[in-house]
Motif scaffolding. Structure first.
Motif: not given
Length: 476
Positions: A332-340, A362-380
């Motif tokens: 997430l930290q790496q993705g935030s740096g790329t967005l900035r 940006f949209q693809a990275l945002a979708a990946r970010l949502r898909a790799n959100h900790p809440r989603q990982q924890v749920e899986r």
């Protein structure tokens, strides 16, 4: 006219007579009565051998007289073997002896040797056909005179060494012309009865003539044909008879026969105590080993219980969640740096196409970010953990059941060899007051106190009588 006779001196005549005698009579056997016996200091023997009508001079020189087995006396009947020669100084003929023996015993000795050689040539004395004696005979039959000292000596030795051995006296005459036939008949009956583990022929010492009944050919064959092992104990250690050679074992004396037959009770008792200690040690060692195996099985079973396995899985899950959270935070930290970086590039005034591309990225990275959100990982991971949670439990339950069955089998094996299981089946354990086990009536005295362990307690007992085992009494 007749030829003139040759003229000879007395010396020449005696020489011719001596040569004629020695050439005509190389060796002769003569039996007669000793008379005029002389024993000079030289050690030679000189005497006359006579009968009712004649006498002949005899000489037995020292080297051969030393081998005599008896002391010659006046009037003794002897059998001599020697060469006929002439004593020239006196002109008397005489016998130069090689051997001399008592007349009666000598004939018996020759008959004994001839019969022994003939039976030996037939294989009657072959050691290969002889049977081994039983290690622990229960009943022996002794064929001997009931009035002699032999049976008393045998009973004395047996009572001292092994009092439990049954002995039956089979009375027979042991001397005389009818003795051999009676011994043979009683030996055959005793062998056919099957009552005895060993038969003993026994007699005290005596002359060859006294022991002659045991040199009977028919008796020797009967001894060799016996199905029951036979010990021959005839006379003293230096006496030999045909039954000694035909029997399965020769004892030098009757007392020695008893020593050979009976085990030493003291030595046997010590051996039994040693074996008992070894048996108890092996039993205790086996129990300890099985107890240790049961303890190890219990520890393995305790370590594999479902609660322990679930706790281990729970700890693994916590560690996995922590690692996942760290990885997601890093990404997430790496993705935030790329967005900035992209935002900075848009603000710098890039062309529209580049802006659209960046917007798409940006949209693809945002979708990946949502898909790799900790809440989603924890749920899986939670769904995966839920799917896997049932499998360890089933495996643990199956393993637990197998261990329970194995432990039950070990417990049944321990119970089967336990003395207490024998007691529970209706048996009891008899103990003396000092705690030692009573194994035989031979070790219990009248009036002795004891205890009997049964399934639900102990009984205090006192011995009022002892009954031997049925079928072990002395036969008449």
């Amino acid at each position: 006219m007749p030829a003139a006779a040759a003229s000879l001196t007395p010396s020449q005549l005696n020489t011719l007579a001596r040569e004629l005698l020695e050439g005509s009579f190389p060796a002769v056997l003569v039996e007669g009565e000793i008379g005029n016996l002389a024993r000079p200091a030289s050690g030679h023997l000189y005497f006359t051998l006579k009968d009712a009508r004649a006498a002949v001079r005899c000489a037995l020189f020292k080297p051969k007289s030393q081998w005599l087995k008896f002391v010659p006396r006046e009037g003794m009947q002897v059998l001599v073997r020697g060469r006929l020669t002439l004593y020239e100084p006196r002109g008397d003929y005489q016998l130069l002896l090689d051997t001399m023996e008592e007349a009666g015993e000598g004939a018996l000795r020759r008959a004994f040797e001839e019969l022994k050689q003939r039976l030996d040539a037939e294989g009657l004395f072959d050691p290969a056909r002889k049977r081994a004696l039983p290690t622990f005979p229960r009943r022996i039959g002794v064929l001997t005179s009931p009035s002699g000292a032999v049976i008393r000596d045998i009973l004395s030795v047996l009572r001292r060494r092994f009092p439990l051995l049954e002995v039956e006296l089979l009375p027979v005459p042991v001397q005389g012309t009818a003795a051999a036939a009676q011994i043979r008949a009683l030996l055959a009956r005793a062998d056919a009865s099957g009552r005895y583990d060993v038969l003993v022929l026994a007699r005290g010492g005596g002359s060859l003539e006294d022991l002659w009944a045991f040199n009977d050919e028919a008796l020797a064959r009967a001894v060799a044909a016996c199905a029951t092992p036979v010990i021959s104990a005839i006379g003293h250690e230096t006496d030999f008879s045909l039954t000694d050679f035909a029997a399965d074992l020769r004892a030098p004396t009757p007392s020695a026969a008893a020593e050979l037959l009976a085990p030493d009770a003291i030595e046997l008792h010590a051996r039994l105590e040693h074996l008992q200690r070894r048996l108890l040690a092996q039993h205790e060692s086996g129990l300890r080993e099985r107890a240790q195996r049961a303890d190890r099985a219990f520890l393995r079973l305790h370590a594999q219980r479902p609660q322990a396995r679930l706790e281990a899985q729970r700890q693994r899950l916590v560690h996995a969640q922590l690692r996942l959270a760290g990885t997601l935070a890093q990404r997430l930290q790496q993705g935030s740096g790329t967005l900035r970086t992209l935002a900075a590039q848009l603000r710098a005034g890039h062309p529209r196409r580049r802006a659209e591309q960046l917007r798409g990225q940006f949209q693809a990275l945002a979708a990946r970010l949502r898909a790799n959100h900790p809440r989603q990982q924890v749920e899986r991971q939670r769904e995966r953990l839920s799917a896997l949670a049932g499998r360890p439990r089933a495996l643990l339950i199956q393993s637990l059941q197998n261990d329970v069955l194995h432990l039950g089998g070990l417990a049944r094996s321990l119970h089967a060899i336990s003395p207490l299981a024998t007691v529970d089946r209706g048996y009891s354990i008899l103990q003396r007051e000092d705690g030692s086990i009573i194994r035989s009536v031979a070790g219990v005295a009248i009036g002795e106190r004891a205890s009997a362990r049964v399934g639900d307690g102990d009984l205090q007992l006192q011995v009022t009588g002892i009954l031997p085992k049925r079928g072990t009494g002395n036969a008449s």
